[in-house]
Scaffold this motif. Structure first.
Motif, PDB file in Angstrom:
ATOM      1  N   ASP A   7       0.244   8.542   8.187  1.00  0.00           N
ATOM      2  CA  ASP A   7      -0.661   8.792   7.777  1.00  0.00           C
ATOM      3  C   ASP A   7      -1.739   7.498   8.307  1.00  0.00           C
ATOM      4  O   ASP A   7      -1.748   6.569   7.726  1.00  0.00           O
ATOM      5  CB  ASP A   7      -1.574   8.806   6.052  1.00  0.00           C
ATOM      6  N   ALA A   9      -5.779   7.032   9.793  1.00  0.00           N
ATOM      7  CA  ALA A   9      -7.081   6.870   9.999  1.00  0.00           C
ATOM      8  C   ALA A   9      -8.078   6.351  10.418  1.00  0.00           C
ATOM      9  O   ALA A   9      -7.465   5.038  11.146  1.00  0.00           O
ATOM     10  CB  ALA A   9      -7.571   5.957   8.314  1.00  0.00           C
ATOM     11  N   HIS A  34      -7.000  11.462   9.533  1.00  0.00           N
ATOM     12  CA  HIS A  34      -7.766  11.305   8.459  1.00  0.00           C
ATOM     13  C   HIS A  34      -8.867  10.355   9.292  1.00  0.00           C
ATOM     14  O   HIS A  34      -9.223   9.513   9.792  1.00  0.00           O
ATOM     15  CB  HIS A  34      -7.170  10.492   7.013  1.00  0.00           C
ATOM     16  N   THR A  35      -9.987  10.688   8.473  1.00  0.00           N
ATOM     17  CA  THR A  35     -11.592   9.684   8.736  1.00  0.00           C
ATOM     18  C   THR A  35     -12.654  10.145   7.827  1.00  0.00           C
ATOM     19  O   THR A  35     -12.171  10.176   6.450  1.00  0.00           O
ATOM     20  CB  THR A  35     -12.215  10.724   9.819  1.00  0.00           C
ATOM     21  N   ILE A  42     -12.842   4.742   4.959  1.00  0.00           N
ATOM     22  CA  ILE A  42     -11.657   4.347   5.427  1.00  0.00           C
ATOM     23  C   ILE A  42     -11.350   3.184   4.925  1.00  0.00           C
ATOM     24  O   ILE A  42      -9.854   2.624   4.008  1.00  0.00           O
ATOM     25  CB  ILE A  42     -11.645   4.633   6.298  1.00  0.00           C
ATOM     26  N   MET A  46      -7.980   2.137   2.410  1.00  0.00           N
ATOM     27  CA  MET A  46      -7.083   1.662   2.853  1.00  0.00           C
ATOM     28  C   MET A  46      -6.182   0.408   1.659  1.00  0.00           C
ATOM     29  O   MET A  46      -5.454   0.268   1.213  1.00  0.00           O
ATOM     30  CB  MET A  46      -6.923   1.595   4.064  1.00  0.00           C
ATOM     31  N   TYR A  52      -3.271   4.290   4.006  1.00  0.00           N
ATOM     32  CA  TYR A  52      -2.582   5.346   5.599  1.00  0.00           C
ATOM     33  C   TYR A  52      -1.326   3.947   5.078  1.00  0.00           C
ATOM     34  O   TYR A  52      -1.433   3.328   5.003  1.00  0.00           O
ATOM     35  CB  TYR A  52      -3.387   4.731   6.195  1.00  0.00           C
ATOM     36  N   SER A  55      -4.477   2.043  10.286  1.00  0.00           N
ATOM     37  CA  SER A  55      -6.096   2.374   9.596  1.00  0.00           C
ATOM     38  C   SER A  55      -6.625   1.392  10.066  1.00  0.00           C
ATOM     39  O   SER A  55      -6.587   0.062  10.588  1.00  0.00           O
ATOM     40  CB  SER A  55      -6.448   2.058   8.164  1.00  0.00           C
ATOM     41  N   GLU A  56      -7.794   1.618  11.026  1.00  0.00           N
ATOM     42  CA  GLU A  56      -8.830   1.050  11.539  1.00  0.00           C
ATOM     43  C   GLU A  56      -9.720   0.273  10.334  1.00  0.00           C
ATOM     44  O   GLU A  56      -9.810   0.221   8.999  1.00  0.00           O
ATOM     45  CB  GLU A  56     -10.319   2.091  11.782  1.00  0.00           C
TER      46      GLU A  56
END
Length: 333
Positions: A7, A9, A34-35, A42, A46, A52, A55-56
């Protein structure tokens, strides 16, 4: 395609779009992308839910996950959001603030939390270049223009000597600035009163582009706001997968760069921005052909600056080194 299910994001950036639309594949990975409507959502998923594998995360959000010991995440040297931030400082035209030194002793608003990503860099730059000290000001933290959920999923540190208060729920800091209830505002997002051209507000640096270009010429720093993190377990147990994820982000960014650079031949007619081709040419002349670098080698100065500022502003109890927060086998990239 078969591979490890992950996953992943991030927000909907041009430099990540080739991943989410599957033009770029991550070798050995079956991704679920994902967004969210706004990027802090996000971050919250996380940090709060471990929703996720990749992830950002805003850099300040990431660094705050080290508050009680090792973070559950490590970063890869991918920086999907970066922005020069002299332009993020707004003042009331009746405040008497004409130059950075005039900010001393004033009441300043800040978006979302004390030390948000777009606040750390301006405060640090003001301190380095104009003698600014955040502890000499009063700070009001809140929202602008639209309601946001409270940022209650990370610690909110600040030095004991800094006067920080939360604005009442529903308060619009941009409206407070326009009304003269605060003297200045530091915000990642542009307040509506500025976008609407209110004569009661302006940027501290009206010709901010020239100031920011000069800052880059002198320092080599293109400020970093967000990075990409992976779970510590993934980093430790699946180094080949993490390397592939890093390469995927690099390939997606390269796709966007190629499209923009190729589009210059046709005056970038696919984008509704007049004179964009000339702007791209000026940016490449100053920043180089890889004007949005990933990897450590092109980002050391920017990373070191934000780590130093984060500590100087009392947001971390010590000054972290890049080697402590990035995946070790990607440090030399």
């Amino acid at each position: 395609m078969s591979g490890k299910s992950l996953d992943i994001a991030f927000w909907n950036y041009d430099r990540t779009r080739a991943l989410s639309d599957r033009r770029v594949r991550i070798e050995g990975v079956e991704p679920r992308y994902h967004t969210a409507q706004i990027v802090p959502q996000i971050f919250e998923r996380m940090i709060r839910q471990r929703a996720y594998d990749v992830s950002e995360l805003g850099l300040t959000y990431f660094l705050r996950t080290f508050a009680n010991g090792p973070s559950p995440f490590l970063a890869i040297p991918v920086f999907p959001n970066r922005c020069f931030r002299h332009s993020a400082i707004y003042v009331g035209t009746a405040s008497g603030i004409e130059r950075p030194q005039d900010l001393v002793g004033r009441t300043i608003g800040e978006l979302a939390l004390y030390g948000h990503d777009a606040g750390v860099m301006p405060k640090g730059i003001l301190s380095d270049e104009f003698g600014f000290r955040p502890e000499r000001n009063r700070w009001i933290v809140g929202d602008i223009d639209f309601p946001m959920d409270p940022i209650d999923f990370v610690p909110h540190p600040h030095p004991a000597g800094v006067d920080v208060s939360m604005a009442p729920k529903g308060t619009d800091l941009g409206a407070l600035l326009e009304a003269g209830a605060i003297d200045a505002l530091i915000s990642a997002d542009v307040p509506r009163c500025v976008l609407d051209g209110s004569p009661k507000v302006r940027r501290l640096f009206p010709d901010y582009e020239a100031v920011e270009r000069d800052y880059y010429r002198r320092t080599g720093i293109f400020p970093i706001m967000h990075t990409v993190v992976v779970t510590r377990e993934l980093a430790e147990q699946e180094p080949d997968i993490v390397r592939a994820v890093y390469k995927g982000f690099c390939d997606a960014k390269a796709t966007a760069v190629t499209e923009l650079a190729h589009g210059m031949s046709f005056n970038n007619m696919s984008v509704m921005v007049p004179w964009l081709t000339g702007l791209l040419a000026r940016d490449r002349e100053l920043l180089g052909d890889d004007w949005w670098p990933y990897g450590m080698s092109g980002n050391r100065a920017a990373i070191d600056a934000v780590l130093r500022y984060h500590h100087e502003q009392g947001l971390t109890d010590r000054r972290f080194r890049a080697e402590e927060i990035f995946v070790p086998y990607l440090i030399d990239n």
